[in-house]
Design a protein around this motif. Structure first.
Motif, PDB file in Angstrom:
ATOM      1  N   LEU A  34      38.867  51.485  24.954  1.00  0.00           N
ATOM      2  CA  LEU A  34      38.042  50.433  24.351  1.00  0.00           C
ATOM      3  C   LEU A  34      38.375  49.064  24.943  1.00  0.00           C
ATOM      4  CD1 LEU A  34      38.113  51.514  20.587  1.00  0.00           C
ATOM      5  CD2 LEU A  34      36.197  51.708  22.178  1.00  0.00           C
ATOM      6  N   PHE A  35      39.651  48.815  25.152  1.00  0.00           N
ATOM      7  CA  PHE A  35      40.069  47.531  25.723  1.00  0.00           C
ATOM      8  C   PHE A  35      39.521  47.364  27.139  1.00  0.00           C
ATOM      9  CE2 PHE A  35      42.997  45.223  28.463  1.00  0.00           C
ATOM     10  CZ  PHE A  35      43.064  44.002  27.832  1.00  0.00           C
ATOM     11  N   MET A  36      39.666  48.412  27.972  1.00  0.00           N
ATOM     12  CA  MET A  36      39.200  48.316  29.355  1.00  0.00           C
ATOM     13  C   MET A  36      37.676  48.191  29.427  1.00  0.00           C
ATOM     14  SD  MET A  36      41.653  48.053  31.434  1.00  0.00           S
ATOM     15  CE  MET A  36      40.614  48.209  32.883  1.00  0.00           C
ATOM     16  N   SER A  37      36.974  48.869  28.522  1.00  0.00           N
ATOM     17  CA  SER A  37      35.513  48.760  28.513  1.00  0.00           C
ATOM     18  C   SER A  37      35.079  47.339  28.172  1.00  0.00           C
ATOM     19  CB  SER A  37      34.922  49.753  27.506  1.00  0.00           C
ATOM     20  OG  SER A  37      35.236  51.086  27.862  1.00  0.00           O
ATOM     21  N   ALA A  38      35.722  46.740  27.167  1.00  0.00           N
ATOM     22  CA  ALA A  38      35.401  45.354  26.817  1.00  0.00           C
ATOM     23  C   ALA A  38      35.809  44.401  27.937  1.00  0.00           C
ATOM     24  CB  ALA A  38      36.106  44.976  25.507  1.00  0.00           C
ATOM     25  N   PHE A  39      36.921  44.674  28.574  1.00  0.00           N
ATOM     26  CA  PHE A  39      37.406  43.855  29.697  1.00  0.00           C
ATOM     27  C   PHE A  39      36.390  43.859  30.846  1.00  0.00           C
ATOM     28  CE2 PHE A  39      39.818  43.519  33.667  1.00  0.00           C
ATOM     29  CZ  PHE A  39      40.492  42.326  33.471  1.00  0.00           C
ATOM     30  N   GLU A  40      35.882  45.042  31.183  1.00  0.00           N
ATOM     31  CA  GLU A  40      34.909  45.162  32.279  1.00  0.00           C
ATOM     32  C   GLU A  40      33.565  44.537  31.908  1.00  0.00           C
ATOM     33  OE1 GLU A  40      36.580  49.372  34.176  1.00  0.00           O
ATOM     34  OE2 GLU A  40      35.068  49.362  32.590  1.00  0.00           O
ATOM     35  N   ARG A  41      33.141  44.733  30.658  1.00  0.00           N
ATOM     36  CA  ARG A  41      31.857  44.170  30.233  1.00  0.00           C
ATOM     37  C   ARG A  41      31.870  42.647  30.273  1.00  0.00           C
ATOM     38  NH1 ARG A  41      31.606  46.758  26.003  1.00  0.00           N
ATOM     39  NH2 ARG A  41      32.314  45.214  24.473  1.00  0.00           N
ATOM     40  N   LYS A  42      32.997  42.056  29.874  1.00  0.00           N
ATOM     41  CA  LYS A  42      33.110  40.592  29.902  1.00  0.00           C
ATOM     42  C   LYS A  42      33.049  40.062  31.338  1.00  0.00           C
ATOM     43  CE  LYS A  42      33.966  36.639  27.838  1.00  0.00           C
ATOM     44  NZ  LYS A  42      32.983  36.015  26.912  1.00  0.00           N
ATOM     45  N   LYS A  44      31.612  41.534  33.862  1.00  0.00           N
ATOM     46  CA  LYS A  44      30.266  41.763  34.393  1.00  0.00           C
ATOM     47  C   LYS A  44      29.301  40.691  33.897  1.00  0.00           C
ATOM     48  CE  LYS A  44      26.894  45.454  35.067  1.00  0.00           C
ATOM     49  NZ  LYS A  44      26.564  46.877  34.766  1.00  0.00           N
ATOM     50  N   GLN A  45      29.453  40.274  32.650  1.00  0.00           N
ATOM     51  CA  GLN A  45      28.594  39.218  32.115  1.00  0.00           C
ATOM     52  C   GLN A  45      28.806  37.898  32.834  1.00  0.00           C
ATOM     53  OE1 GLN A  45      29.522  39.180  27.948  1.00  0.00           O
ATOM     54  NE2 GLN A  45      28.330  41.032  27.486  1.00  0.00           N
ATOM     55  N   GLU A  46      30.026  37.677  33.333  1.00  0.00           N
ATOM     56  CA  GLU A  46      30.330  36.443  34.052  1.00  0.00           C
ATOM     57  C   GLU A  46      30.139  36.588  35.558  1.00  0.00           C
ATOM     58  OE1 GLU A  46      34.278  35.360  32.986  1.00  0.00           O
ATOM     59  OE2 GLU A  46      33.893  35.332  30.829  1.00  0.00           O
ATOM     60  N   ASN A  47      29.590  37.730  35.995  1.00  0.00           N
ATOM     61  CA  ASN A  47      29.358  38.005  37.416  1.00  0.00           C
ATOM     62  C   ASN A  47      30.650  37.937  38.239  1.00  0.00           C
ATOM     63  OD1 ASN A  47      26.542  38.370  37.108  1.00  0.00           O
ATOM     64  ND2 ASN A  47      26.214  36.150  37.195  1.00  0.00           N
ATOM     65  N   LEU A  48      31.737  38.388  37.651  1.00  0.00           N
ATOM     66  CA  LEU A  48      33.029  38.395  38.339  1.00  0.00           C
ATOM     67  C   LEU A  48      33.493  39.798  38.695  1.00  0.00           C
ATOM     68  CD1 LEU A  48      34.940  35.731  36.176  1.00  0.00           C
ATOM     69  CD2 LEU A  48      33.884  35.410  38.427  1.00  0.00           C
ATOM     70  N   SER A  71      41.233  36.604  45.792  1.00  0.00           N
ATOM     71  CA  SER A  71      40.570  35.830  44.724  1.00  0.00           C
ATOM     72  C   SER A  71      40.159  36.751  43.567  1.00  0.00           C
ATOM     73  CB  SER A  71      39.349  35.100  45.281  1.00  0.00           C
ATOM     74  OG  SER A  71      38.407  36.019  45.813  1.00  0.00           O
ATOM     75  N   VAL A  72      39.652  37.944  43.881  1.00  0.00           N
ATOM     76  CA  VAL A  72      39.282  38.903  42.818  1.00  0.00           C
ATOM     77  C   VAL A  72      40.513  39.349  42.051  1.00  0.00           C
ATOM     78  CG1 VAL A  72      38.341  41.203  42.372  1.00  0.00           C
ATOM     79  CG2 VAL A  72      37.207  39.697  44.008  1.00  0.00           C
ATOM     80  N   LEU A  73      41.616  39.592  42.753  1.00  0.00           N
ATOM     81  CA  LEU A  73      42.856  40.014  42.099  1.00  0.00           C
ATOM     82  C   LEU A  73      43.394  38.914  41.178  1.00  0.00           C
ATOM     83  CD1 LEU A  73      44.712  42.486  42.071  1.00  0.00           C
ATOM     84  CD2 LEU A  73      46.079  41.389  43.844  1.00  0.00           C
ATOM     85  N   ASN A  74      43.270  37.659  41.579  1.00  0.00           N
ATOM     86  CA  ASN A  74      43.712  36.546  40.734  1.00  0.00           C
ATOM     87  C   ASN A  74      42.872  36.427  39.468  1.00  0.00           C
ATOM     88  OD1 ASN A  74      45.780  35.750  42.450  1.00  0.00           O
ATOM     89  ND2 ASN A  74      44.427  34.425  43.657  1.00  0.00           N
ATOM     90  N   VAL A  75      41.569  36.676  39.594  1.00  0.00           N
ATOM     91  CA  VAL A  75      40.696  36.632  38.419  1.00  0.00           C
ATOM     92  C   VAL A  75      41.093  37.715  37.417  1.00  0.00           C
ATOM     93  CG1 VAL A  75      38.335  37.020  37.627  1.00  0.00           C
ATOM     94  CG2 VAL A  75      38.747  35.598  39.627  1.00  0.00           C
ATOM     95  N   LEU A  76      41.388  38.918  37.903  1.00  0.00           N
ATOM     96  CA  LEU A  76      41.765  40.025  37.016  1.00  0.00           C
ATOM     97  C   LEU A  76      43.116  39.755  36.331  1.00  0.00           C
ATOM     98  CD1 LEU A  76      40.817  43.066  39.298  1.00  0.00           C
ATOM     99  CD2 LEU A  76      39.499  42.136  37.393  1.00  0.00           C
ATOM    100  N   ASN A  77      44.049  39.195  37.071  1.00  0.00           N
ATOM    101  CA  ASN A  77      45.399  39.007  36.527  1.00  0.00           C
ATOM    102  C   ASN A  77      45.534  37.772  35.643  1.00  0.00           C
ATOM    103  OD1 ASN A  77      46.469  41.311  37.708  1.00  0.00           O
ATOM    104  ND2 ASN A  77      46.970  40.249  39.616  1.00  0.00           N
TER     105      ASN A  77
END
Length: 350
Positions: A34-42, A44-48, A71-77
């Motif tokens: 559930l956490f990872m699904s919400a993490f990915e959805r957020k 995706k909504q921000e186009n990141l 840059s993508v790795l920094n956004v995730l972390n």
């Protein structure tokens, strides 16, 4: 509430899990998903979120431009301090392992799939002369052939994996045509499913009960056929395990702090009261003592016996006779204990 009250014990000390989910908790996989699904959805909504993002549990395959990886790795972390992603890039040969497959980029910029094997793989499975059932011996080969027949491999990668499985079967003492027989069986099953338009109807299936028995080659075949007549399926078990030989690594719990079936003996007539509890015995015995003190025979069978028959059950005469988590087995153990106690009293009384 369930996640906030997560505790574990180590070396007679109790610890509270304050961050994340602990291993062994039945809710941990669901909460993590559930956490990872919400993490990915957020994201995706921000186009990141990268355009190609395929996740299996906690392993992610993504296609990102080389100059955008950092840059993508920094956004995730930067989302959560307690969660850090790591990145594994394709090597110099344009190959990348993901789960049990190896992905590579071909000359025409297409992704080629091959089966990945660790460098430490020894090609060892259960040998043909092992004292195990044949279904256990062939389980690994069925899995490898299933993967070989269903994955979209190139002709070269298919023959490479085919030769590896053949070599593995030879090393472990199986016949040379074993792999070919299994491949034919799996291909026939695939072709039958693809060509047939008939599917099984929703007919009620007879539920089979599984029975665990040790594997004895001389008699198992006859017993298996006989059990099948009564809708019983034999599951082969083996108690000769390293875990059983070495013992448990967990802290030893005193028997009086366990739950299960217990016996309390009268020091005068040596009669036994046999009970069962889901809490530890010390707590249950204190409840018995309180009921005896307040003469509450309706709340405790031991208090009822003590008050009616004027018996004296002392604290030092209680003991755990069997610890059993399964309620049905615990009831069977308790009945056997009661019958044995009654038979013993009958023999002693003549």
């Amino acid at each position: 509430m369930c996640m906030d009250h997560s505790y574990f014990q180590f070396l007679d000390s109790f610890y509270h899990v304050s961050i994340g989910t602990n291993m062994g908790n039945p809710l941990s996989p669901l909460i993590s998903e559930l956490f990872m699904s919400a993490f990915e959805r957020k994201l995706k909504q921000e186009n990141l979120l990268p355009r190609i993002w395929w996740r299996y549990v906690d392993d992610v395959f993504a296609i990102i431009k080389k100059d955008e990886i950092d840059s993508v790795l920094n956004v995730l972390n930067n989302r959560f301090d307690s969660i850090k992603f790591t990145c594994e890039k394709e090597n110099d040969k344009c190959k990348l392992s993901f789960l049990d497959i190896e992905l590579s980029t071909s000359v025409d910029n297409k992704i080629d799939i091959a089966i990945y094997h660790k460098p430490t793989d020894t090609l060892r499975t259960i040998t043909s002369d092992s004292n195990c059932s044949m279904q256990h011996k062939l389980a690994a080969y069925h899995s490898m052939v299933h993967r070989l027949c269903r994955m979209k491999l190139s002709a070269q990668n298919y023959m490479t994996e085919y030769a590896r499985i053949k070599q593995m079967a030879k090393i472990n003492g199986f016949k040379g045509d074993l792999v070919d027989v299994l491949i034919k069986k799996h291909l026939d099953k695939i072709n039958k499913f693809n060509l047939s338009t008939l599917f099984s109807q929703n007919t009620p299936e007879v539920e089979r009960v599984r029975v665990g028995l040790p594997y004895i080659p001389q008699i198992m075949k006859k017993i298996k056929n006989k059990f099948r007549e009564y809708n019983l399926t034999i599951v082969y078990t083996n108690q000769t395990k390293i875990m059983n030989l070495l013992g448990s690594t967990k802290d030893t719990i005193d028997s009086l702090h366990k739950s299960g079936i217990y016996a309390i003996q009268c020091p005068v007539c040596m009669c036994e009261y046999i009970g069962q509890t889901k809490r530890n015995i010390s707590v249950r015995f204190r409840e018995h003592c309180l009921c005896i003190k307040n003469k509450q025979g309706y709340r405790s069978a031991l208090a009822f016996i003590t008050c009616i028959e004027q018996r004296s059950f002392e604290y030092r005469h209680k003991q755990l006779t069997a610890g059993e988590r399964d309620r049905r087995r615990a009831q069977i153990r308790r009945i056997r204990k009661l019958l044995y106690s009654e038979e013993q009293q009958r023999i002693e009384s003549g």
